[in-house]
Structure formats: structure tokens, C-alpha cells
Scaffold this motif. Structure first.
Motif, PDB file in Angstrom:
ATOM      1  N   TYR A   3      -4.959   6.781  -2.435  1.00  0.00           N
ATOM      2  CA  TYR A   3      -4.678   6.268  -3.772  1.00  0.00           C
ATOM      3  C   TYR A   3      -3.179   6.298  -4.093  1.00  0.00           C
ATOM      4  O   TYR A   3      -2.773   6.688  -5.188  1.00  0.00           O
ATOM      5  CB  TYR A   3      -5.472   7.032  -4.841  1.00  0.00           C
ATOM      6  N   TRP A   5      -1.341   4.092  -4.943  1.00  0.00           N
ATOM      7  CA  TRP A   5      -1.084   3.167  -6.035  1.00  0.00           C
ATOM      8  C   TRP A   5      -1.296   3.803  -7.414  1.00  0.00           C
ATOM      9  O   TRP A   5      -0.960   3.203  -8.433  1.00  0.00           O
ATOM     10  CB  TRP A   5      -1.996   1.946  -5.902  1.00  0.00           C
ATOM     11  N   LEU A   6      -1.863   5.001  -7.471  1.00  0.00           N
ATOM     12  CA  LEU A   6      -2.290   5.611  -8.734  1.00  0.00           C
ATOM     13  C   LEU A   6      -1.161   5.717  -9.762  1.00  0.00           C
ATOM     14  O   LEU A   6      -1.344   5.351 -10.923  1.00  0.00           O
ATOM     15  CB  LEU A   6      -2.888   6.998  -8.445  1.00  0.00           C
ATOM     16  N   TYR A   9      -0.230   2.323 -11.113  1.00  0.00           N
ATOM     17  CA  TYR A   9      -1.341   1.770 -11.891  1.00  0.00           C
ATOM     18  C   TYR A   9      -1.372   2.387 -13.289  1.00  0.00           C
ATOM     19  O   TYR A   9      -1.509   1.668 -14.283  1.00  0.00           O
ATOM     20  CB  TYR A   9      -2.670   2.002 -11.159  1.00  0.00           C
ATOM     21  N   CYS A  10      -1.235   3.700 -13.374  1.00  0.00           N
ATOM     22  CA  CYS A  10      -1.239   4.375 -14.683  1.00  0.00           C
ATOM     23  C   CYS A  10      -0.065   3.898 -15.531  1.00  0.00           C
ATOM     24  O   CYS A  10      -0.219   3.638 -16.728  1.00  0.00           O
ATOM     25  CB  CYS A  10      -1.179   5.888 -14.515  1.00  0.00           C
ATOM     26  N   SER A  12       1.407   1.111 -15.394  1.00  0.00           N
ATOM     27  CA  SER A  12       1.315  -0.311 -15.736  1.00  0.00           C
ATOM     28  C   SER A  12       0.560  -0.531 -17.044  1.00  0.00           C
ATOM     29  O   SER A  12       0.599  -1.637 -17.603  1.00  0.00           O
ATOM     30  CB  SER A  12       0.629  -1.093 -14.610  1.00  0.00           C
ATOM     31  N   LYS A  13      -0.099   0.484 -17.547  1.00  0.00           N
ATOM     32  CA  LYS A  13      -0.838   0.381 -18.812  1.00  0.00           C
ATOM     33  C   LYS A  13       0.157   0.282 -19.963  1.00  0.00           C
ATOM     34  O   LYS A  13       1.157   1.012 -19.999  1.00  0.00           O
ATOM     35  CB  LYS A  13      -1.738   1.607 -19.022  1.00  0.00           C
ATOM     36  N   ASP A  90     -11.414   2.685  -4.172  1.00  0.00           N
ATOM     37  CA  ASP A  90     -10.307   2.429  -5.089  1.00  0.00           C
ATOM     38  C   ASP A  90     -10.789   1.822  -6.404  1.00  0.00           C
ATOM     39  O   ASP A  90     -10.327   2.207  -7.478  1.00  0.00           O
ATOM     40  CB  ASP A  90      -9.289   1.473  -4.457  1.00  0.00           C
ATOM     41  N   GLU A  94     -10.065   2.970 -10.241  1.00  0.00           N
ATOM     42  CA  GLU A  94      -9.436   2.046 -11.195  1.00  0.00           C
ATOM     43  C   GLU A  94     -10.273   1.951 -12.465  1.00  0.00           C
ATOM     44  O   GLU A  94      -9.737   2.006 -13.573  1.00  0.00           O
ATOM     45  CB  GLU A  94      -9.280   0.651 -10.584  1.00  0.00           C
ATOM     46  N   ASP A  98      -9.147   2.971 -16.189  1.00  0.00           N
ATOM     47  CA  ASP A  98      -9.236   1.976 -17.266  1.00  0.00           C
ATOM     48  C   ASP A  98     -10.048   2.521 -18.433  1.00  0.00           C
ATOM     49  O   ASP A  98      -9.666   2.354 -19.599  1.00  0.00           O
ATOM     50  CB  ASP A  98      -9.891   0.682 -16.757  1.00  0.00           C
TER      51      ASP A  98
END
Length: 119
Positions: A3, A5-6, A9-10, A12-13, A90, A94, A98
């Protein structure tokens, strides 16, 4: 660690911020000072991410995946931890991130939600 990308990704919120809580040895992902995810470790130092989920959904995921457990050092009804060395797909992580972000966003005032989403 799986992970990779975690973190991105977080962050990007919309409105997401990150800090490091030294006394917990954990990275927190927050929205307006409230946490929606925490990246840390268990007592053996195994890396975990902890997120808030609807209680029934968290229970379903814990039943389905051995690498998802009740929230480590958190309220066991609302928080769930996922072992980052495990085998949860994954897409499932995600969805968990979300949902956690969405629950926190929904708990804010309508004015704050609008500022975040339009900002």
C-alpha cells in the motif's frame, strides 16, 4: 510495506492534512483537526492503518479478512485497523479510507463541508 500509495491517497482528499504524533509514533491524516486515518504500528511494531467505519461494515470486513481487526488502541466499535503487511486488496483499503473520510466530512457543519468541497 504494501500500500505504498496510502499517503498520497489520504492527502488527495479535499482539505486533508497530515501530522506526526510523536508520543504515538503515528502519522495522522486529518480534516479540520479531526482524524480520519492513522498510520502506525501495533505493540510488536507491525505497521497498521486505523480508520473509522460504520460499525456493521467494520464487523463485516473483520469477518472477511484476517488482517482487519478492531481498532488498535481505539474505540473497537467504530475504529478498525488493517495490517499493512497483510493481503487485503487495495480496493478494499481505498473503500475503507473513503468511508472514514466521508464519515468525518459528514460530521462537520454544512458550512464547513461547503468550504472544504469548494475550496
Amino acid at each position: 510495506m504494501a500500500y505504498e500509495w496510502l499517503d498520497a491517497y489520504c492527502l488527495s482528499k479535499k482539505g486533508a492534512e497530515k501530522d506526526f504524533k510523536e508520543e504515538w509514533n503515528a502519522t495522522r491524516y486529518m480534516l479540520r483537526g479531526k482524524m480520519f486515518a492513522m498510520l502506525g504500528g501495533d505493540k510488536e511494531g507491525r505497521p497498521i492503518v486505523t480508520v473509522k467505519l460504520e460499525p456493521l461494515h467494520g464487523e463485516v470486513l473483520r469477518d472477511r479478512y484476517k488482517d482487519i481487526i478492531p481498532g488498535y488502541y481505539m474505540n473497537k466499535v467504530h475504529w478498525n485497523s488493517l495490517y499493512l503487511e497483510g493481503e487485503v486488496p487495495d480496493g478494499v483499503l481505498e473503500e475503507m479510507l473513503d468511508e472514514s473520510y466521508g464519515l468525518l466530512l459528514a460530521s462537520l457543519s454544512k458550512k464547513a463541508q461547503k468550504e472544504i468541497l469548494e475550496g
